[in-house]
Design an enzyme around this catalytic site. Structure first.
Site, short mmCIF file in Angstrom:
data_model
loop_
_atom_site.label_atom_id
_atom_site.label_comp_id
_atom_site.label_asym_id
_atom_site.label_seq_id
_atom_site.Cartn_x
_atom_site.Cartn_y
_atom_site.Cartn_z
N TYR A 101 0.86 -1.19 0.00
CA TYR A 101 0.00 0.00 0.00
C TYR A 101 0.89 1.24 0.00
O TYR A 101 1.83 1.32 0.80
CB TYR A 101 -0.89 0.01 1.25
CG TYR A 101 -1.72 1.28 1.38
CD1 TYR A 101 -3.03 1.32 0.90
CD2 TYR A 101 -1.18 2.44 1.93
CE1 TYR A 101 -3.78 2.49 0.99
CE2 TYR A 101 -1.92 3.61 2.02
CZ TYR A 101 -3.22 3.62 1.53
OH TYR A 101 -3.94 4.78 1.61
N GLU A 185 -3.36 7.32 -4.29
CA GLU A 185 -3.26 6.07 -3.53
C GLU A 185 -3.13 4.90 -4.48
O GLU A 185 -3.85 4.84 -5.48
CB GLU A 185 -4.53 5.89 -2.68
CG GLU A 185 -4.55 4.62 -1.86
CD GLU A 185 -5.91 4.37 -1.22
OE1 GLU A 185 -6.08 4.72 -0.04
OE2 GLU A 185 -6.80 3.83 -1.90
#
Ligand code: GDP
Ligand code: MN
Length: 377
Positions: A101, A185
């Site tokens: 992530y 993101e």
């Protein structure tokens, strides 16, 4: 403005971040040929501006072109957390060895950007962040220095990501800065079994205040969502958000409208909407606002809360009177006028003497009255 995954994917590619080969279709029959061009086996992914598509059944593998078509038919039209799927992206699948992530977000309080990264990316990232915050690295980035190779390496190391992710982290920061985003993101950023680092899913929120210098998005409409009332309101240029209660709310100024929602809730009723008619409060805007609110079947009463500033209350009252000419009032209207020329404004409404319009001079009193009417209706 939030971007769709396929739009984020394009920006990533523009900045040299590897992404899977993919195509976007809006009709199931286009999915077969698209899958064929991608080599047959594909991942079919719902394009909606919300997360958790995988868990909601919006990300599915298809073994060949025929299966891709069936899967696309299944996913198109699906509802994911209130978002209707109107497009799917077909992507060439990659073989994943690890999911990471990585994100950058504007941290207004710190006056800096915040890098957030974890070696445990994927669909459970929220769970990881909630139960094991130590598995998620958070590093501030001074916008004057940006993300240098050393900074990117520091972020990767803090999160336990392989050194090979550093150039991608640096490129992702370039996406944030060059594209005027407030959030970028990648989840998951994957390492494939061949050792490549690929952005498999992306989310980007652009800074709307910077749109004037991002020619690319100049004519992209911020889509108003799926609520038909919000769509109708957006078409009229109104600043309207549908809520769940029974008291329609119209006010001038976002701050006043927000406190009106609170006061209505404090009176034991739920607001039906947010509607800021802004500074002008012309008859046309009032009529447009009333017609949207009155067409909401949940609305039982309407509360018009105006504090006259630059726009005086008599002008607002004239606006309401004129709006009553063009809009058939079907529900009780409680009006509170205060501030600049309030007395004159109240007189104008008194003279109109519409049977469904009543005036209350205080905000609390008017909210209470609107709540009583809504709860009785
Ligand atoms: P989200 O649920 O909306 O975040 O959708 P994602 O695009 O992140 O996909 C969810 C999950 O599906 C990912 O975390 C992966 O585990 C899996 N996935 C997506 N694309 C691929 C792919 O090309 N190959 C493999 N093996 N898994 C994938
Ligand atoms: Mn994802």
């Amino acid at each position: 403005m939030d971007l769709y995954e396929h739009e984020a994917r394009e920006l990533f590619a523009d900045h040299g971040i590897a992404v899977p080969e993919a195509e976007v279709v809006s009709l199931a029959k286009e999915a077969g040929p698209a899958a064929e061009r991608l080599g047959g086996r594909v991942v079919v992914k719902a394009q909606v501006k919300t997360g958790g598509r995988g868990k909601a059944g919006g990300v599915k593998f298809a073994a060949d072109a025929a299966a891709a078509q069936l899967t696309a038919r299944q996913i198109l039209g699906m509802d994911i957390k209130g978002h209707t799927v109107r497009k799917v992206m077909l992507a060439r699948p990659v073989d994943i060895e690890a999911e990471y992530y990585v994100s950058f977000v504007l941290d207004r309080a710190a006056g800096a950007f915040l890098a957030i990264a974890s070696a445990e990316g994927g669909m459970e990232i929220e769970e990881v962040a909630a139960t094991r915050p130590e598995a998620v690295a958070r590093i501030l980035v001074d916008p004057a220095e940006g993300v240098t190779p050393a900074k990117a390496a520091e972020i990767a190391e803090a999160a336990g990501l392989p050194a090979a992710t550093a150039p991608v982290i640096q490129a992702l920061y370039q996406v944030l800065v060059r594209e005027d985003a407030v959030l970028v993101e990648v989840n998951p950023l994957v390492r494939t079994t061949d050792g490549l680092i690929i952005a498999l899913d992306g989310k980007i929120t652009l800074d709307d205040n910077a749109r004037f210098r991002q020619a690319r998005w100049g004519d992209t409409e911020t889509d108003p969502g799926d609520d038909p009332l919000e769509v109708a309101a957006a078409a009229k240029g109104l600043n309207y958000v549908k809520l769940d209660g029974g008291v329609g709310v119209i006010g001038n100024g976002a701050g006043l409208v927000m406190s009106t929602l609170d006061v209505v809730a404090g009176c034991g009723a739920e607001p039906a909407n947010f509607l800021d008619i802004g500074g002008g409060a012309s008859a046309q805007v009032m009529a447009d606002g009333l017609s949207v609110i009155l067409s909401d079947p949940d609305v039982k009463s309407v509360f018009v809360n105006v504090f006259g500033g630059i726009t005086a209350c008599d002008a607002v009252a004239e606006g309401i009177v004129q709006a009553l000419e063009s809009v058939q009032l079907t529900k009780p209207l409680v009006v509170r006028l205060d501030g600049n020329s309030a007395a004159r404004g109240r007189e104008i409404l008194e003279d109109r003497a519409h049977p469904l319009v009543q005036q209350v001079t205080t905000m609390d009193g008017a909210a209470r009255q609107a709540a009583v009417l809504a709860n009785a209706g």
